[in-house]
Design an enzyme around this catalytic site. Structure first.
Site, PDB file in Angstrom:
ATOM      1  N   HIS A 156     -10.605  -7.622 -33.903  1.00 42.95           N
ATOM      2  CA  HIS A 156     -11.245  -6.584 -33.084  1.00 42.95           C
ATOM      3  C   HIS A 156     -10.299  -5.431 -32.775  1.00 42.95           C
ATOM      4  O   HIS A 156     -10.741  -4.378 -32.332  1.00 42.95           O
ATOM      5  CB  HIS A 156     -11.739  -7.190 -31.765  1.00 42.95           C
ATOM      6  N   ASP A 364      -7.039   2.196 -30.254  1.00 43.71           N
ATOM      7  CA  ASP A 364      -8.103   1.250 -29.910  1.00 43.71           C
ATOM      8  C   ASP A 364      -8.798   0.792 -31.183  1.00 43.71           C
ATOM      9  O   ASP A 364      -9.073   1.619 -32.065  1.00 43.71           O
ATOM     10  CB  ASP A 364      -9.133   1.939 -28.990  1.00 43.71           C
TER      11      ASP A 364
HETATM   12  P1  ADP Z   1     -11.884  -3.573 -24.869  1.00 49.65           P
HETATM   13  O1  ADP Z   1     -12.539  -4.564 -25.746  1.00 49.65           O
HETATM   14  O2  ADP Z   1     -10.487  -3.245 -25.259  1.00 49.65           O
HETATM   15  O3  ADP Z   1     -11.963  -3.916 -23.422  1.00 49.65           O
HETATM   16  P2  ADP Z   1     -14.170  -1.761 -25.414  1.00 49.65           P
HETATM   17  O4  ADP Z   1     -14.381  -0.364 -24.942  1.00 49.65           O
HETATM   18  O5  ADP Z   1     -14.417  -1.963 -26.851  1.00 49.65           O
HETATM   19  O6  ADP Z   1     -12.684  -2.175 -24.997  1.00 49.65           O
HETATM   20  O7  ADP Z   1     -15.122  -2.735 -24.638  1.00 49.65           O
HETATM   21  C1  ADP Z   1     -15.133  -2.808 -23.258  1.00 49.65           C
HETATM   22  C2  ADP Z   1     -16.438  -3.448 -22.789  1.00 49.65           C
HETATM   23  O8  ADP Z   1     -16.266  -3.853 -21.440  1.00 49.65           O
HETATM   24  C3  ADP Z   1     -17.603  -2.483 -22.836  1.00 49.65           C
HETATM   25  O9  ADP Z   1     -18.778  -3.168 -23.179  1.00 49.65           O
HETATM   26  C4  ADP Z   1     -17.657  -1.956 -21.389  1.00 49.65           C
HETATM   27  O10 ADP Z   1     -18.957  -1.611 -20.953  1.00 49.65           O
HETATM   28  C5  ADP Z   1     -17.136  -3.135 -20.606  1.00 49.65           C
HETATM   29  N1  ADP Z   1     -16.383  -2.635 -19.441  1.00 49.65           N
HETATM   30  C6  ADP Z   1     -15.282  -1.874 -19.442  1.00 49.65           C
HETATM   31  N2  ADP Z   1     -14.890  -1.575 -18.188  1.00 49.65           N
HETATM   32  C7  ADP Z   1     -15.798  -2.161 -17.374  1.00 49.65           C
HETATM   33  C8  ADP Z   1     -15.970  -2.217 -15.958  1.00 49.65           C
HETATM   34  N3  ADP Z   1     -15.120  -1.605 -15.100  1.00 49.65           N
HETATM   35  N4  ADP Z   1     -17.018  -2.898 -15.484  1.00 49.65           N
HETATM   36  C9  ADP Z   1     -17.860  -3.540 -16.328  1.00 49.65           C
HETATM   37  N5  ADP Z   1     -17.757  -3.520 -17.663  1.00 49.65           N
HETATM   38  C10 ADP Z   1     -16.742  -2.832 -18.186  1.00 49.65           C
HETATM   39  O1  F6P Z   2     -11.875  -6.535 -27.597  1.00 42.31           O
HETATM   40  C1  F6P Z   2     -10.492  -6.727 -27.652  1.00 42.31           C
HETATM   41  C2  F6P Z   2     -10.054  -7.774 -26.660  1.00 42.31           C
HETATM   42  O2  F6P Z   2      -8.703  -7.924 -26.748  1.00 42.31           O
HETATM   43  C3  F6P Z   2     -10.678  -9.120 -26.827  1.00 42.31           C
HETATM   44  O3  F6P Z   2     -10.036  -9.986 -27.718  1.00 42.31           O
HETATM   45  C4  F6P Z   2     -10.617  -9.591 -25.434  1.00 42.31           C
HETATM   46  O4  F6P Z   2     -11.502 -10.635 -25.157  1.00 42.31           O
HETATM   47  C5  F6P Z   2     -10.949  -8.342 -24.650  1.00 42.31           C
HETATM   48  O5  F6P Z   2     -10.314  -7.342 -25.323  1.00 42.31           O
HETATM   49  C6  F6P Z   2     -10.595  -8.412 -23.181  1.00 42.31           C
HETATM   50  O6  F6P Z   2      -9.334  -8.970 -22.954  1.00 42.31           O
HETATM   51  P1  F6P Z   2      -9.118 -10.387 -22.248  1.00 42.31           P
HETATM   52  O7  F6P Z   2      -9.889 -11.416 -23.003  1.00 42.31           O
HETATM   53  O8  F6P Z   2      -7.639 -10.588 -22.329  1.00 42.31           O
HETATM   54  O9  F6P Z   2      -9.636 -10.230 -20.852  1.00 42.31           O
END
Ligand code: ADP
Ligand code: F6P
Length: 461
Positions: A156, A364
């Site tokens: 991912h 990212d």
């Molecule tokens: P990562 O996987 O690195 O966290 P992404 O942007 O791909 O980054 O995915 C983040 C997911 O988590 C999205 O579906 C987003 O809506 C959710 N998310 C991020 N911040 C919040 C928050 N403060 N509250 C609820 N959901 C969140």
């Molecule tokens: O989407 C990338 C990622 O690193 C996932 O592997 C992971 O579940 C998510 O972000 C959130 O991080 P964590 O599982 O450490 O809370």
């Protein structure tokens, strides 16, 4: 009949879905809702003595199987090797990497434990889909246990080229393990190129004319499968949430100003500090924006036992405080900072109220927030997306204003450009992005990965 077994460290358990932010859990849950099957992962809990068998829960056709870690395992595996070694390096930040043999050993042991659990649950026809950097050793451990099932792996997060990846003392073990898969998938072409470069220049392997990779005595398939979102879910959530109390309170509170929104896990890869600088730059260089914009940054606490993350939280508070101190007026502050998780529906409502989505990670894998922001817009009056060129999403979201997040002036200019953009141009850009989102939604992502895994000619041992 064949069944799908998904293995990932993080699992979106039915009881605490809204409590965990992160793209993997959101994506895998929506995929499993369609395919059904079994999802094995960490419970999110630490205990003194983990049970020998996973805990099983069934909900809506999905079986959740979870295991616990001890506090020491959590520290060495999750905080240590996963999030202080692999995470910074794979996000192109070798300067932040910490390495210890003890943490590396814990990573190997936890991957072996996951393999024992899969081996106890698997049937000969099952497909196994392993997710992300926490479980890169799992394919090798599964083969060591004699499993001949088809195994797919999806990364991912980004993969840097061999120059950076080889900083890891265990790089050969990790890549040798991925070579045990039938299919390895990535978010973007550049991640796939890095994998192929490793095969060619580090492992002495080959890329054959049919695209298969030969390395470490194996032949495997690889491909690009950019993760999408459930577009219809977001559209309808945003439509419903628009009239909810929370979205209305937000809309009322900005009192006719233009709302800029950032939503992230609180992580240094997301570029939150640089983004706050850009807001400061905008207000300094164009004082006419004072009292006319509000920037809401929502940051979900993440990996709080890792010192670097705690430090970042303090830095963000300090930086936002300084920008507010310098530019605020008696009846207005430019930055509102919320350090918490919100339910998906509320987030969708907030996206819709915001005139500009500011998504500026330094690196990212994909960034689902960028896609969610677009899908949540009102078609007749859509907002503008300002997006980092270093997010995987930038390859698809061509209607965004693409920026280099390290260039504060460029980001400030992009915000200004976005806020002044005429309706017609906003609509055109938004329609292009929506077409891309619909072409490659979450179902396409999981279907195309699983179709390739199930139909690809069997990789040779
Ligand atoms: P990562 O996987 O690195 O966290 P992404 O942007 O791909 O980054 O995915 C983040 C997911 O988590 C999205 O579906 C987003 O809506 C959710 N998310 C991020 N911040 C919040 C928050 N403060 N509250 C609820 N959901 C969140
Ligand atoms: O989407 C990338 C990622 O690193 C996932 O592997 C992971 O579940 C998510 O972000 C959130 O991080 P964590 O599982 O450490 O809370």
């Amino acid at each position: 009949m064949s069944r799908l077994i998904v293995v990932s460290n993080r699992v979106a358990l039915p009881r605490d879905r809204s409590a965990r932010a992160g793209g993997l859990a959101v994506g895998v849950l929506s995929a499993l809702r369609r395919t059904k099957g079994l999802w094995l992962g960490w419970s999110g809990e630490t205990v003194e003595t983990p049970a020998p068998q996973p805990r099983l829960v069934r909900s809506a056709g999905i079986t959740y199987a979870t295991i616990d870690f001890t506090a020491l395992e959590f520290d060495a595996f999750y905080n240590g090797y996963c999030n202080s070694t692999l995470w910074p390096l794979l996000h192109f930040r070798p300067g932040l990497l910490e390495h210890s043999r003890a943490n590396q050993d814990a990573y190997m042991r936890i991957n072996a434990r996951f393999a024992d659990q899969v081996a106890s649950l698997v049937k000969p026809d099952d497909f196994i889909w392993v997710h992300d950097y926490q479980l890169m050793m799992l394919p090798a451990e599964l083969r060591l246990r004699g499993l001949r099932n088809r195994i797919g792996f999806f990364l991912h997060i980004p993969l840097p080229g061999p120059e950076l990846f080889c900083i890891l003392p265990a790089h050969r073990q990790l890549m040798g393990s991925l070579a045990q898969c039938d299919l390895v998938g990535f978010q973007t072409e550049s991640d796939l190129r890095a994998f192929r470069d490793y095969a060619l220049y580090e492992a002495g392997g080959q890329v054959r004319p049919d695209g298969t990779i030969e390395m470490f005595g194996r032949r495997l398939h690889s491909g690009v499968f950019p993760i999408g979102i459930d577009v219809e879910e977001l559209e309808s959530l945003a439509g419903e949430a628009e009239t909810d109390d929370e979205a209305r309170r937000l809309a009322d509170s900005i009192a006719g100003r233009q709302l800029i929104i950032g939503v992230d896990r609180l992580d240094y890869s997301k570029g939150i500090l640089e983004r706050i600088n850009a807001i400061g730059e905008l207000l300094s260089s164009r004082p006419d924006y004072r009292n006319r914009i509000t920037f809401v940054q929502i940051a979900a606490p993440s990996r709080i036992d890792v010192a670097r993350y705690r430090h970042l939280r303090r830095e963000i508070e300090g930086r936002a405080g300084r920008v507010n101190g310098k530019h605020a007026e008696i009846d207005w502050v430019p930055i509102r900072y919320l350090n918490r998780v919100f339910p998906r529906r509320q987030l969708a409502g907030f996206y819709r109220v915001a005139r500009l989505g500011l998504v500026t990670p330094l690196r990212d894998g994909m960034n689902l927030v960028a896609k969610e922001y677009v899908a949540a817009q009102r078609p007749e009056d859509p907002g503008v997306l300002v997006l980092s060129r270093f997010a995987g999403a930038a390859r698809e979201m061509k209607g965004a204003i693409i920026v280099n997040p390290f260039d504060t002036v460029e980001v400030a200019e992009a915000i200004d450009h976005g806020l002044r953009m005429p309706l017609k141009e906003r609509q055109e850009r938004w329609q292009r992005m929506m077409a891309a989102l619909r072409r490659n939604d979450l179902a396409t992502w999981s279907d195309s990965f699983l179709d390739t895994l199930t139909t690809a000619e069997r990789a040779a041992a």
